[in-house]
Design a protein around this motif. Structure first.
Motif, PDB file in Angstrom:
ATOM      1  N   VAL A  41      44.837  66.046  20.761  1.00  0.00           N
ATOM      2  CA  VAL A  41      43.523  66.268  21.365  1.00  0.00           C
ATOM      3  C   VAL A  41      43.056  65.054  22.165  1.00  0.00           C
ATOM      4  CG1 VAL A  41      42.827  68.065  19.727  1.00  0.00           C
ATOM      5  CG2 VAL A  41      42.175  65.696  19.296  1.00  0.00           C
ATOM      6  N   THR A  42      43.476  63.861  21.774  1.00  0.00           N
ATOM      7  CA  THR A  42      43.165  62.669  22.561  1.00  0.00           C
ATOM      8  C   THR A  42      43.917  62.717  23.889  1.00  0.00           C
ATOM      9  OG1 THR A  42      42.777  61.398  20.554  1.00  0.00           O
ATOM     10  CG2 THR A  42      43.179  60.144  22.563  1.00  0.00           C
ATOM     11  N   TRP A  43      45.192  63.104  23.851  1.00  0.00           N
ATOM     12  CA  TRP A  43      45.975  63.282  25.077  1.00  0.00           C
ATOM     13  C   TRP A  43      45.313  64.328  25.967  1.00  0.00           C
ATOM     14  CZ3 TRP A  43      48.229  68.059  26.168  1.00  0.00           C
ATOM     15  CH2 TRP A  43      48.985  68.118  27.339  1.00  0.00           C
ATOM     16  N   ALA A  44      44.851  65.421  25.380  1.00  0.00           N
ATOM     17  CA  ALA A  44      44.231  66.495  26.151  1.00  0.00           C
ATOM     18  C   ALA A  44      42.967  66.007  26.855  1.00  0.00           C
ATOM     19  CB  ALA A  44      43.918  67.687  25.251  1.00  0.00           C
ATOM     20  N   LYS A  45      42.188  65.182  26.184  1.00  0.00           N
ATOM     21  CA  LYS A  45      40.965  64.641  26.796  1.00  0.00           C
ATOM     22  C   LYS A  45      41.329  63.775  27.993  1.00  0.00           C
ATOM     23  CE  LYS A  45      36.528  63.726  26.855  1.00  0.00           C
ATOM     24  NZ  LYS A  45      35.534  64.733  27.176  1.00  0.00           N
ATOM     25  N   THR A  46      42.343  62.951  27.845  1.00  0.00           N
ATOM     26  CA  THR A  46      42.797  62.106  28.945  1.00  0.00           C
ATOM     27  C   THR A  46      43.323  62.960  30.098  1.00  0.00           C
ATOM     28  OG1 THR A  46      43.375  60.359  27.379  1.00  0.00           O
ATOM     29  CG2 THR A  46      44.375  60.224  29.569  1.00  0.00           C
ATOM     30  N   LEU A  47      44.135  63.951  29.789  1.00  0.00           N
ATOM     31  CA  LEU A  47      44.687  64.828  30.804  1.00  0.00           C
ATOM     32  C   LEU A  47      43.583  65.569  31.560  1.00  0.00           C
ATOM     33  CD1 LEU A  47      47.249  65.980  32.120  1.00  0.00           C
ATOM     34  CD2 LEU A  47      47.213  67.780  30.363  1.00  0.00           C
ATOM     35  N   ALA A  48      42.555  66.003  30.848  1.00  0.00           N
ATOM     36  CA  ALA A  48      41.439  66.708  31.491  1.00  0.00           C
ATOM     37  C   ALA A  48      40.821  65.851  32.586  1.00  0.00           C
ATOM     38  CB  ALA A  48      40.382  67.098  30.450  1.00  0.00           C
ATOM     39  N   THR A  49      40.665  64.578  32.321  1.00  0.00           N
ATOM     40  CA  THR A  49      40.108  63.658  33.313  1.00  0.00           C
ATOM     41  C   THR A  49      41.064  63.489  34.497  1.00  0.00           C
ATOM     42  OG1 THR A  49      38.920  62.478  31.583  1.00  0.00           O
ATOM     43  CG2 THR A  49      39.249  61.304  33.665  1.00  0.00           C
ATOM     44  N   ASP A  50      42.339  63.416  34.200  1.00  0.00           N
ATOM     45  CA  ASP A  50      43.345  63.195  35.246  1.00  0.00           C
ATOM     46  C   ASP A  50      43.517  64.391  36.179  1.00  0.00           C
ATOM     47  OD1 ASP A  50      43.779  60.729  34.090  1.00  0.00           O
ATOM     48  OD2 ASP A  50      45.686  61.295  33.141  1.00  0.00           O
ATOM     49  N   VAL A  51      43.395  65.609  35.682  1.00  0.00           N
ATOM     50  CA  VAL A  51      43.712  66.791  36.494  1.00  0.00           C
ATOM     51  C   VAL A  51      42.491  67.612  36.906  1.00  0.00           C
ATOM     52  CG1 VAL A  51      46.037  66.953  35.527  1.00  0.00           C
ATOM     53  CG2 VAL A  51      44.175  68.300  34.504  1.00  0.00           C
ATOM     54  N   GLY A  52      41.317  67.226  36.460  1.00  0.00           N
ATOM     55  CA  GLY A  52      40.112  67.992  36.771  1.00  0.00           C
ATOM     56  C   GLY A  52      39.874  68.183  38.254  1.00  0.00           C
ATOM     57  N   LYS A  53      40.191  67.193  39.058  1.00  0.00           N
ATOM     58  CA  LYS A  53      39.971  67.290  40.505  1.00  0.00           C
ATOM     59  C   LYS A  53      40.818  68.395  41.146  1.00  0.00           C
ATOM     60  CE  LYS A  53      43.270  63.605  41.277  1.00  0.00           C
ATOM     61  NZ  LYS A  53      43.291  62.205  40.935  1.00  0.00           N
ATOM     62  N   HIS A  54      41.833  68.882  40.417  1.00  0.00           N
ATOM     63  CA  HIS A  54      42.687  69.968  40.908  1.00  0.00           C
ATOM     64  C   HIS A  54      42.249  71.329  40.338  1.00  0.00           C
ATOM     65  CE1 HIS A  54      45.463  67.067  42.613  1.00  0.00           C
ATOM     66  NE2 HIS A  54      45.427  66.413  41.466  1.00  0.00           N
ATOM     67  N   HIS A  55      41.053  71.388  39.785  1.00  0.00           N
ATOM     68  CA  HIS A  55      40.508  72.610  39.177  1.00  0.00           C
ATOM     69  C   HIS A  55      41.368  73.098  38.007  1.00  0.00           C
ATOM     70  CE1 HIS A  55      38.988  72.648  43.408  1.00  0.00           C
ATOM     71  NE2 HIS A  55      37.875  72.573  42.693  1.00  0.00           N
ATOM     72  N   TYR A 122      34.004  75.275  34.129  1.00  0.00           N
ATOM     73  CA  TYR A 122      33.263  74.033  33.916  1.00  0.00           C
ATOM     74  C   TYR A 122      33.430  73.504  32.487  1.00  0.00           C
ATOM     75  CZ  TYR A 122      29.620  70.631  35.072  1.00  0.00           C
ATOM     76  OH  TYR A 122      28.935  69.472  35.334  1.00  0.00           O
ATOM     77  N   ILE A 123      34.315  74.101  31.741  1.00  0.00           N
ATOM     78  CA  ILE A 123      34.590  73.653  30.374  1.00  0.00           C
ATOM     79  C   ILE A 123      35.944  72.957  30.376  1.00  0.00           C
ATOM     80  CG2 ILE A 123      34.935  74.347  27.969  1.00  0.00           C
ATOM     81  CD1 ILE A 123      33.239  76.853  28.623  1.00  0.00           C
ATOM     82  N   THR A 124      35.933  71.658  30.157  1.00  0.00           N
ATOM     83  CA  THR A 124      37.187  70.916  30.109  1.00  0.00           C
ATOM     84  C   THR A 124      37.019  69.674  29.246  1.00  0.00           C
ATOM     85  OG1 THR A 124      39.073  70.144  31.432  1.00  0.00           O
ATOM     86  CG2 THR A 124      36.868  69.489  32.192  1.00  0.00           C
ATOM     87  N   GLY A 125      38.116  69.251  28.647  1.00  0.00           N
ATOM     88  CA  GLY A 125      38.100  68.064  27.795  1.00  0.00           C
ATOM     89  C   GLY A 125      37.420  68.292  26.457  1.00  0.00           C
ATOM     90  N   THR A 126      37.324  69.547  26.046  1.00  0.00           N
ATOM     91  CA  THR A 126      36.586  69.849  24.821  1.00  0.00           C
ATOM     92  C   THR A 126      37.511  70.210  23.664  1.00  0.00           C
ATOM     93  OG1 THR A 126      36.383  72.193  25.329  1.00  0.00           O
ATOM     94  CG2 THR A 126      34.617  70.755  26.119  1.00  0.00           C
ATOM     95  N   ASN A 127      36.967  70.076  22.479  1.00  0.00           N
ATOM     96  CA  ASN A 127      37.587  70.534  21.240  1.00  0.00           C
ATOM     97  C   ASN A 127      36.650  71.593  20.676  1.00  0.00           C
ATOM     98  OD1 ASN A 127      39.634  68.526  21.341  1.00  0.00           O
ATOM     99  ND2 ASN A 127      38.167  67.048  20.552  1.00  0.00           N
TER     100      ASN A 127
END
Length: 138
Positions: A41-55, A122-127
């Motif tokens: 889940v920590t990796w997922a939070k980081t990934l959400a930040t990295d790929v969010g600009k690509h929707h 609009y939901i990303t980086g969540t648990n």
């Protein structure tokens, strides 16, 4: 990375991790599993930040108790160890859940389908716990 490459080129995607409520409230008898799930889940939070600009959204579903073969197997084993009926093990499990039952697989599917939809853009980086109120923490 291959899936993300395709998602980036499409400028859209969904990553949905299956995790556990033990991410928020670790289970004493699952030390290794608790730590691995926390890392995911920590990796997922980081990934959400990295790929969010690509929707692309990245979320983790924190799973509670569900009516699955795995739960039935675990309950059967526990019942055998305690010398009680399997229904008693299930009843005790259900008593810990606010809604006093375990979830049905289709209820899990409803959440995942929503997270995979455009309506969840609009939901990303969540648990997101899906546990019938099992978790006691916020």
């Amino acid at each position: 990375e291959l899936a993300l490459k395709s998602m980036r080129s499409n400028n859209w995607g969904r990553v949905i991790n299956v995790a556990s409520v033990s991410v928020k409230e670790p289970l004493a008898y699952l030390a290794l599993s608790n730590s691995i799930r926390a890392a995911v889940v920590t990796w997922a939070k980081t990934l959400a930040t990295d790929v969010g600009k690509h929707h692309i959204t990245v979320n983790s579903v924190l799973t509670g108790y569900f009516n699955t073969n795995r739960i039935a197997q675990l309950n059967a084993k526990k019942a055998e160890q305690l010398g009680i009926d399997q229904s008693e093990v299930l009843k005790e499990m259900e008593s810990r859940v606010a809604v006093k039952r375990i979830g049905e697989p289709e209820e899990y599917g409803y959440l995942v389908a929503f997270l995979a939809s455009n309506e969840a853009a609009y939901i990303t980086g969540t648990n997101i716990p899906i546990d019938g109120g099992l978790l006691k923490s916020l």
